[in-house]
Design an enzyme around this catalytic site. Structure first.
Site, PDB file in Angstrom:
ATOM      1  N   ASP A 155     -31.111  28.292 -45.541  1.00  0.00           N
ATOM      2  CA  ASP A 155     -30.741  27.663 -46.819  1.00  0.00           C
ATOM      3  C   ASP A 155     -29.414  26.895 -46.836  1.00  0.00           C
ATOM      4  O   ASP A 155     -28.787  26.799 -47.902  1.00  0.00           O
ATOM      5  CB  ASP A 155     -30.679  28.721 -47.935  1.00  0.00           C
ATOM      6  CG  ASP A 155     -31.953  29.524 -48.094  1.00  0.00           C
ATOM      7  OD1 ASP A 155     -32.972  29.177 -47.465  1.00  0.00           O
ATOM      8  OD2 ASP A 155     -31.920  30.513 -48.833  1.00  0.00           O
ATOM      9  N   CYS A 181     -29.209  36.159 -49.515  1.00  0.00           N
ATOM     10  CA  CYS A 181     -30.361  35.842 -48.672  1.00  0.00           C
ATOM     11  C   CYS A 181     -30.203  36.349 -47.239  1.00  0.00           C
ATOM     12  O   CYS A 181     -31.155  36.876 -46.660  1.00  0.00           O
ATOM     13  CB  CYS A 181     -30.607  34.335 -48.677  1.00  0.00           C
ATOM     14  SG  CYS A 181     -31.082  33.702 -50.315  1.00  0.00           S
ATOM     15  N   LYS A 228     -38.877  28.424 -50.023  1.00  0.00           N
ATOM     16  CA  LYS A 228     -39.000  29.801 -50.496  1.00  0.00           C
ATOM     17  C   LYS A 228     -38.333  29.952 -51.861  1.00  0.00           C
ATOM     18  O   LYS A 228     -37.452  29.175 -52.233  1.00  0.00           O
ATOM     19  CB  LYS A 228     -38.387  30.797 -49.506  1.00  0.00           C
ATOM     20  CG  LYS A 228     -36.873  30.728 -49.366  1.00  0.00           C
ATOM     21  CD  LYS A 228     -36.390  31.782 -48.379  1.00  0.00           C
ATOM     22  CE  LYS A 228     -34.875  31.752 -48.209  1.00  0.00           C
ATOM     23  NZ  LYS A 228     -34.130  32.160 -49.426  1.00  0.00           N
TER      24      LYS A 228
END
Length: 201
Positions: free
Chosen positions: A22, A119, A83
């Protein structure tokens, strides 16, 4: 014996997976150390590409948050997956890992990206739960605050991860100056990694 070596922190190119989480441009303004982390991540990705370490990338809610920053070359990634789950271990990623490594998966995952306390941490928990050895490249990982980053790295160590740096990963993968790719990789490590203030945490 092989499993014991991974528990000591050894890295085997053929049994290691890189996972980039990310690092999207929309996050840049709010993240402490974002630009230094991008520079270190670029070095790690370039070395991984030269050493032929498989790479899996996720992007969190890319419809709103955009894509991985352009400074990072992810052209060699085995997959780039959107996601909304905080963990990277969505079904598509798990299927790709099994496709690459079989049912047993890789021995070791090198994990990096953002955010360290959300995350990355939840991905690491899922990876450890599957029995993989996890190395977290701390100088390639970021959070909005240094406090969250610091305590996330401490928790990751408590969980059993190796909290490490990009150069440590690179040299562990090569192991020997006689490695065929050494001359291609050495220019990446000629200058030290960019300081992300880990020593101050």
């Amino acid at each position: 014996m092989a499993r014991q070596l991974t528990k000591l922190g050894y890295l085997d190119v053929k049994k290691t997976l890189f996972m980039l989480c990310d690092l999207q441009d929309k996050f840049r303004p709010g993240m402490k150390m974002f630009d230094p982390v991008i520079k270190n991540t670029s070095k790690l990705l370039q070395a991984g590409k030269i050493l032929d370490v498989p790479l899996i990338v996720t992007e969190h809610y890319p419809e709103k948050l955009g894509h991985i920053v352009k400074e990072l070359d992810i052209s060699h990634a085995k997959g780039v997956y959107p996601k909304t789950l905080f963990s990277m271990m969505i079904p598509d990623v798990q299927r790709k890992i099994e496709e690459l490594y079989g049912a047993q998966g890789p021995e070791t995952v090198v994990l990096f990206g953002l955010e360290s306390h959300i995350c990355l941490e939840q991905t690491a928990m899922d990876l450890l739960n599957k029995g993989y050895t996890v190395h977290v490249a701390a100088d390639c990982s970021v959070s909005r605050t240094q406090e969250d980053r610091k305590f996330a790295l401490e928790r990751l160590k408590q969980y059993g991860c190796f909290v490490t740096t990009s150069e440590n990963v690179i040299f562990k993968l090569m192991r020997d100056k006689q490695h065929p790719a050494f001359d291609k990789v050495r220019h990446l490590v000629r200058d030290p990694s960019v300081d992300t203030e880990l020593a101050k945490l």
